[in-house]
Design an enzyme around this catalytic site. Sequence first.
Site, PDB file in Angstrom:
ATOM      1  N   LYS A 263       6.013   4.812   2.333  1.00 26.05           N
ATOM      2  CA  LYS A 263       5.555   6.165   2.007  1.00 26.05           C
ATOM      3  C   LYS A 263       6.554   6.835   1.080  1.00 26.05           C
ATOM      4  O   LYS A 263       7.763   6.744   1.284  1.00 26.05           O
ATOM      5  CB  LYS A 263       5.381   6.974   3.292  1.00 26.05           C
TER       6      LYS A 263
ATOM      7  N   ARG B 193      10.236   6.674  -6.884  1.00 25.60           N
ATOM      8  CA  ARG B 193      10.269   5.786  -5.715  1.00 25.60           C
ATOM      9  C   ARG B 193       8.933   5.091  -5.518  1.00 25.60           C
ATOM     10  O   ARG B 193       8.888   3.925  -5.099  1.00 25.60           O
ATOM     11  CB  ARG B 193      10.650   6.583  -4.472  1.00 25.60           C
TER      12      ARG B 193
ATOM     13  N   GLY C 207       0.817  -1.197   0.000  1.00 29.78           N
ATOM     14  CA  GLY C 207       0.000   0.000   0.000  1.00 29.78           C
ATOM     15  C   GLY C 207       0.854   1.252   0.000  1.00 29.78           C
ATOM     16  O   GLY C 207       2.056   1.207   0.275  1.00 29.78           O
TER      17      GLY C 207
ATOM     18  N   HIS D  96      -6.002   4.669  16.278  1.00 31.97           N
ATOM     19  CA  HIS D  96      -4.618   4.980  15.935  1.00 31.97           C
ATOM     20  C   HIS D  96      -3.639   4.604  17.051  1.00 31.97           C
ATOM     21  O   HIS D  96      -2.558   4.082  16.786  1.00 31.97           O
ATOM     22  CB  HIS D  96      -4.508   6.468  15.612  1.00 31.97           C
TER      23      HIS D  96
ATOM     24  N   ASP E 141      -3.178   4.123   2.622  1.00 34.36           N
ATOM     25  CA  ASP E 141      -3.228   4.210   4.074  1.00 34.36           C
ATOM     26  C   ASP E 141      -3.192   5.681   4.496  1.00 34.36           C
ATOM     27  O   ASP E 141      -2.240   6.391   4.184  1.00 34.36           O
ATOM     28  CB  ASP E 141      -2.060   3.455   4.709  1.00 34.36           C
TER      29      ASP E 141
ATOM     30  N   LYS F 282      -7.679   6.373  10.213  1.00 34.60           N
ATOM     31  CA  LYS F 282      -7.489   6.100  11.639  1.00 34.60           C
ATOM     32  C   LYS F 282      -8.142   7.160  12.506  1.00 34.60           C
ATOM     33  O   LYS F 282      -8.108   8.354  12.176  1.00 34.60           O
ATOM     34  CB  LYS F 282      -5.983   6.021  11.962  1.00 34.60           C
TER      35      LYS F 282
ATOM     36  N   LEU G 223      10.747   0.977   6.021  1.00 33.38           N
ATOM     37  CA  LEU G 223      12.113   1.369   5.634  1.00 33.38           C
ATOM     38  C   LEU G 223      12.848   2.024   6.793  1.00 33.38           C
ATOM     39  O   LEU G 223      13.949   2.547   6.625  1.00 33.38           O
ATOM     40  CB  LEU G 223      12.072   2.328   4.442  1.00 33.38           C
TER      41      LEU G 223
ATOM     42  N   THR H  16       0.851   7.577   3.642  1.00 36.65           N
ATOM     43  CA  THR H  16       0.729   9.026   3.403  1.00 36.65           C
ATOM     44  C   THR H  16       1.170   9.864   4.596  1.00 36.65           C
ATOM     45  O   THR H  16       1.017  11.084   4.571  1.00 36.65           O
ATOM     46  CB  THR H  16      -0.722   9.396   3.026  1.00 36.65           C
TER      47      THR H  16
ATOM     48  N   TYR I 202      -2.725  13.065  10.065  1.00 41.99           N
ATOM     49  CA  TYR I 202      -1.713  13.434   9.078  1.00 41.99           C
ATOM     50  C   TYR I 202      -1.999  14.800   8.463  1.00 41.99           C
ATOM     51  O   TYR I 202      -1.107  15.408   7.863  1.00 41.99           O
ATOM     52  CB  TYR I 202      -1.620  12.386   7.965  1.00 41.99           C
TER      53      TYR I 202
END
Length: 326
Positions: free
Chosen positions: A264, A270, A20, A114, A47, A81, A214, A23, A52
């Site tokens: 993300k 990427r 996915g 969350h 997601d 969330k 990552l 963000t 955010y």
Amino acid sequence: MAAQQPTAKLFTGATLPLVGLGTWKSKPGEVANAVKVALVAGYRHLDCAAVYGNEAEVGQGLKEGLAANSINREDVFITSKLWNTKHSACDVRPAVEATLKNLGVDYLDLYLIHWPMGFQPGEVNMPRKPDGSMAYSDTSYLETWPAMEQLVDDGLVKHIGLSNFNSKQIDEVMGKARIQPAALQCESHPYLSQRELIAHADKYGIVFEAYSPLGSPDRPWAKPGEPSLLEDPRIVEIGQRYNKTAAQVLIRYQVERGVAVLPKSVTPTRIQANINVLDFSLSSEDMAVLATFNRDWRACLPTISVNGVEVPRDRNHPLFPFNIPY
């Protein structure tokens, strides 16, 4: 178009694409295009989260991306969330309604609590006391959960779940749930394999989702000298054998484990590279090597300033999830 995505099956029989687009930290002016690029690249899993602060722009990108690529809303799995200030039962439906409006959709495929800790209710995402410490609420997630279940009853969300909950907290929710959690989203990567927590969730048929796969190198609280997955020469070397980057190895590592993974990026190259992990498999030998990298290191332990001193944000809260092994 990327290769056909592998999926995980939720307890309802619905499927969740394993790769996915995350963000978190995607800036205004960037995330709408990132969503459009992702849909072209073959992503069918987004997601999001209210905190955010970019769901309206995600919605813009979703609308344009669906129209430009003749994709149906039903073909994209969308997660958001419930933020910590909205744990009171009366705040849950207004919170999801705001998210639905911002995203421009009629329902969510998955809605997560969350964090287990509740914050003081209101419109300030990070409410503080005079000394700078967090202003918490006394609301238990066990009071929040029935309101989440009602969202399923009302057709506003297809599934509900948890994020950043530990094994004991999962057990407590399962002990009270009328509708069980469908998914558990937590940080995971080779330095934090989450093997025990994944096994615990699997006992209940809860699908595990890995955020910060990552190692979140752009996290705001990063300090010099902290571990870097992307620069780990052992991971780089594994990637070279497959003609893949370290990031692609880290994403494929989760796919091999049947874990949903949420890298993300807002950079088109990427975004494309992150889904170009479906044309190779890591050998059992490489997976065994990656399994030895676990060091229980978390990238996502945000800090706040209390009386001018940087301290872990929620570590002393009784519901802080990471004070037990898993």
